[in-house]
Write a protein that holds these residues in place. Structure first.
Motif: not given
Lengths: 112, 115
Positions: B9, B89, B91, B106-109
């Motif tokens: 993350r 970030m 993504l 989308f994922g959380p990045g």
């Protein structure tokens, strides 16, 4: 090539007031249009999408958007803002599978 | 459906080091996308896979960047010789092949900081 312009990088409303976030698009073909929301340090979550069906699209959390071809607009609205609506909102346009283009975003602040 | 996941993350690295990020898409999604997002901006497209084939790369993807999706499932994005301008970030998103709406999930990045 398609593109998106979001008018207003920052919008502030009072809790309970109308939310209006503006998005204008440019596309050479009928577009697919999307609104996403992003909370701090998180990815983007789809709010709603327009795919050439009904021009008034209802999404999650009470949001809706209206596709107006004559104005090339896809503005996002919500009748009554909640504190939890404070976030960054992105409008996006696509004409196919691999070419989604995002606007610069609008930060929504909700005042108590 | 567990959604799109990304790892790590957060990543802090020194200039000149190599970093690698991983993305696991939603399992039945054939399409996978990488984006870069800098502060105050919307996501910018980097590259796109359909199954294991990388079908498009943005001009933003310099030769220091490479992405793979070897088995058509997870994907990795590697940045070699990182520069401070790479701080952003990153993504990942995926979408199904079926259907015509082309919405992306989308994922959380992964937030990269290059010092």
């Amino acid at each position: 090539a398609q593109s998106v312009t979001q008018l207003g990088s920052h919008v502030s409303v009072s809790e309970g007031a109308l939310v209006l976030l503006r998005c204008n698009y440019s596309s050479s073909v009928p577009p697919y249009l999307f609104w996403y929301v992003q909370y701090p340090n998180q990815g983007l979550q789809l709010l709603l999408k327009y795919t050439s069906a009904a021009t008034l699209v209802k999404g999650i959390n009470g949001f809706e958007a209206e596709f107006k071809k004559s104005e090339t607009s896809f503005h996002l609205t919500k009748p009554s803002a909640h504190m939890s609506d404070a976030a960054e909102y992105f409008c996006a346009v696509s004409k196919g599978s691999n070419d989604m283009r995002f606007g610069a975003g609008t930060r929504l602040t909700v005042k108590p | 459906d567990t959604g799109v996941s990304q790892d790590p993350r957060h990543k802090i690295t020194k200039r000149g080091q190599n970093v690698t990020f991983r993305c696991d898409p939603i399992s039945e999604h054939n399409r996978l996308y990488w984006y870069r997002q800098t502060l105050g901006q919307g996501p910018e497209f980097l590259t796109y896979f359909q199954n294991e084939a990388q079908l498009e790369k943005s001009r933003l993807l310099s030769d220091r960047f490479s992405a793979e999706r070897p088995k058509g499932s997870f994907s990795t994005l590697e940045i070699q010789r990182t520069e401070q301008g790479d701080s952003a970030m990153y993504l990942c998103a995926s979408s199904p092949t079926s259907g015509a709406s082309y919405e992306q999930y989308f994922g959380p990045g992964t937030r990269l900081t290059v010092t």
